[in-house]
Each structure stands twice: as structure tokens, then as C-alpha cells.
Design an enzyme around this catalytic site. Structure first.
Site, short mmCIF file in Angstrom:
data_model
loop_
_atom_site.label_atom_id
_atom_site.label_comp_id
_atom_site.label_asym_id
_atom_site.label_seq_id
_atom_site.Cartn_x
_atom_site.Cartn_y
_atom_site.Cartn_z
N CYS A 1 48.52 38.36 33.29
CA CYS A 1 47.97 39.10 34.40
C CYS A 1 48.66 40.46 34.44
O CYS A 1 49.86 40.54 34.68
CB CYS A 1 48.21 38.35 35.70
SG CYS A 1 47.62 39.25 37.11
N HIS B 1 38.35 38.43 27.70
CA HIS B 1 37.57 39.45 28.39
C HIS B 1 36.27 39.71 27.66
O HIS B 1 36.25 39.79 26.44
CB HIS B 1 38.35 40.76 28.48
CG HIS B 1 39.58 40.64 29.33
ND1 HIS B 1 39.55 40.78 30.69
CD2 HIS B 1 40.86 40.34 29.00
CE1 HIS B 1 40.76 40.58 31.17
NE2 HIS B 1 41.58 40.30 30.17
N GLU C 1 36.54 38.40 37.84
CA GLU C 1 37.64 37.67 37.22
C GLU C 1 37.36 36.18 37.15
O GLU C 1 36.92 35.58 38.14
CB GLU C 1 38.93 37.86 38.03
CG GLU C 1 39.68 39.10 37.68
CD GLU C 1 41.06 39.11 38.30
OE1 GLU C 1 41.72 38.06 38.34
OE2 GLU C 1 41.45 40.17 38.79
N CYS D 1 41.97 44.95 37.69
CA CYS D 1 42.40 43.95 36.70
C CYS D 1 43.11 44.68 35.58
O CYS D 1 42.50 45.51 34.89
CB CYS D 1 41.17 43.22 36.19
SG CYS D 1 41.50 42.13 34.83
N GLY E 1 42.12 43.48 32.10
CA GLY E 1 40.73 43.90 31.94
C GLY E 1 40.61 45.38 31.63
O GLY E 1 39.79 45.79 30.81
C1 ZDR Z 1 42.73 40.21 35.70
C2 ZDR Z 1 44.13 40.04 36.14
N1 ZDR Z 1 44.16 40.11 37.57
C3 ZDR Z 1 45.00 41.17 35.58
O1 ZDR Z 1 45.41 42.07 36.35
O2 ZDR Z 1 45.23 41.20 34.38
C4 ZDR Z 1 44.56 38.73 35.57
C5 ZDR Z 1 44.28 37.51 36.41
C6 ZDR Z 1 43.93 36.32 35.57
C7 ZDR Z 1 42.46 36.25 35.27
N2 ZDR Z 1 41.70 35.88 36.44
C8 ZDR Z 1 42.27 35.20 34.19
O3 ZDR Z 1 42.45 35.55 33.01
O4 ZDR Z 1 41.93 34.04 34.47
#
Ligand code: ZDR
Length: 279
Positions: free
Chosen positions: A72, A163, A212, A221, A224
């Protein structure tokens, strides 16, 4: 359970310091409760800081649906600031063990104040088996996918977590709440996927909205944004230094010549609290 609420550009997290608190027996179940916006604290993820055998700290991150994510990006900036300010680490460069390997956030300090965090996010992975993703071909770069009767081009990238990046003419009107869950749960993605909607402004700037995995639409994100810039640069839509505009502000992404991706952005501490719900 003592916790700290933090956010990066409105992507918000509850952090629990497991150098002091006990890791719950079922952390996914606790994440479902704590992240709930009405019955809990409210967050896009629950992050545990733990001791590590191989780095200074270990991060475990759970989505609001209880699933565990490998990485994350916004969360690790928050974790780095928290660990530094709580004296859990000696310096501003921190090695953090994650399910996506060791990630290295570096605090940007001015007179002891944290201005932001720059994170070495490691190398992107493009092979379908690393994402993971089924289907023909070694990589998925600008491949056609059918969504609600339309053919859209998708580029899929792993930044430790999966992603699926789509380029759209206008993010404000992009069908995030329908295409997002459809692609999140598409049979091509055995571990599900995060879905980015990207509007190219110019070779150095893009706008992004994100759906997400395990969370729904969030305000930002980090992984992302990195995946989006890799996808955009790879397909000739941008260069390798790109500002990603999100609803609440910007992330600076750099895909370095050595193939590592660097992300710079804010990390804000909001409040500390005690979570009391027992069952
Ligand atoms: C997208 C995220 N908040 C970030 O900042 O990188 C990561 C959260 C995890 C995401 N929902 C997942 O890979 O399940």
C-alpha cells in the site's frame, strides 16, 4: 486497542503499533469492523506495524472487506511518518518488510518536521503470472477488454499488488462505480485487481480516479499511481516523470532508468484513539 488515524491525500488508514498492542487473532475480521464508516472508526485500510526479522519494521495491511493486500503506497508513507515520530526507527530512511518485498520510504524533513515521504517502491512487474492474470500472451499491454458492451484498452501492472490501468477521455465522468467492481472481480484476475482510470493531460501530468480491490472507490492510491505511470510511459502516452493529480492533491512519480519506481507525497496524522468494540 490504541490506534492512530492517518491519511495520504484522503486515502485514510487506521494504524496499530504492534510493538505495544497485540496483533488480533483474526486481523481481517478486525479490519472489517474498524474500517466501517458508520459502525467503526472508518478507513480505507487497517495497518499493523510489527517487528521484522529482515527489516526495521514489518507492515501488514488489510482492506475494509477483510482481505490482506501485499502493499500500500499511501499507507507506507503514513507508516514511515508514524514510526519515525514514535521513535520506532532511528532515522528518516526506513526499511519496511511487506508481502511485496522490502520497500524503502525516506522522510523529507525540514527542521524535524515531516514535509512528505519519498518511497522506493521497487520494480514494476508486467508478466501476467506475476500480476497475477490469466489469458494469452506474456504481458497485458493495451489489450482489449470487453466491459458493458464496450471494448476498452487495459494495461496491467503489479506493484506488488495487482493493477489494471485504463485510459479514459475524462476521469470526472468515467464509469468508476460500475467498471471498477466489474474488472476487480473479472475472471482474468484470480487475486482480483485494483482498477485505475487515467486521463492524460500532457506527457508530464495525468488525472486519476481509482477503484480499489476490497475497498471501492478511494480518494487516492499510491501503488495505483505508480502502476498508472508505468502503463502510460510504456505505451508512449507520457514520459517517466509524471505528476498524478488526485481529488485531494498530487503524487509525484518517477520511473527511474534502473527500473525502480519512486513515489513522493504527503502523510498526515489526524488523531489518536482507543478502539473499544469487543465483538
Ligand atoms: C491502493 C492503495 N491504497 C495504495 O495506496 O497503494 C493500496 C491498498 C491495497 C489495495 N486495496 C489492494 O491491493 O488490495
Amino acid at each position: 486497542m490504541h490506534f492512530t488515524k492517518m491519511h495520504g491525500l484522503g486515502n485514510d488508514f487506521v494504524l496499530v503499533n504492534c510493538f505495544q498492542e497485540r496483533l488480533p487473532g483474526d486481523p481481517g475480521e478486525v479490519a472489517r469492523r474498524v474500517c466501517h464508516r458508520r459502525f467503526g472508526v472508518g478507513a480505507d485500510g487497517l495497518i499493523f506495524l510489527l517487528p521484522s526479522q529482515v527489516a526495521e519494521l514489518k507492515m501488514r495491511i488489510f482492506n475494509p472487506d477483510g482481505s490482506e493486500a501485499e502493499m500500500c503506497g499511501n499507507g507506507i508513507r503514513c507508516l514511515a511518518r508514524f514510526a519515525y515520530e514514535e521513535g520506532l526507527v532511528p532515522g528518516p530512511g526506513i526499511r519496511v518488510e511487506t508481502l511485496a518485498g522490502i520497500i524503502v520510504p525516506q522522510l523529507i524533513l525540514e527542521g524535524g518536521r515531516v514535509l512528505g515521504v519519498r518511497v522506493d517502491m521497487g520494480e514494476p512487474r508486467l508478466d501476467r503470472r506475476d500480476i497475477p492474470m490469466s489469458g494469452e500472451g506474456e504481458k497485458a499491454i493495451d489489450i482489449p477488454l470487453e466491459v458493458e458492451g464496450e471494448i476498452v484498452k487495459a494495461t496491467c501492472v503489479s506493484m506488488g499488488n495487482p493493477h489494471c490501468v485504463l485510459f479514459v477521455p475524462d476521469v470526472d465522468t468515467a464509469p468508476v462505480s460500475t467498471w471498477g467492481p466489474f474488472l476487480e472481480n473479472h475472471p482474468l484476475f484470480p487475486q482480483r485487481t485494483n482498477v485505475e482510470f487515467i486521463e492524460i493531460l500532457n506527457p508530464a501530468e495525468v488525472k486519476m480516479r481509482v477503484w480499489e480491490r476490497g475497498a471501492g472507490e478511494t480518494m487516492a492510491c499510491g501503488t495505483g499511481a505508480c502502476a498508472a505511470v508505468v502503463a502510460a510511459a510504456l505505451t508512449g502516452r507520457t514520459g517517466r516523470h509524471v505528476t498524478v493529480h488526485l481529488a485531494a492533491g498530487d503524487l509525484a512519480i518517477e520511473w527511474a532508468p534502473d527500473n525502480r519506481v519512486f513515489m513522493t507525497g504527503p502523510a498526515v496524522r489526524v488523531f489518536d484513539g482507543v478502539y473499544r468494540q469487543e465483538s
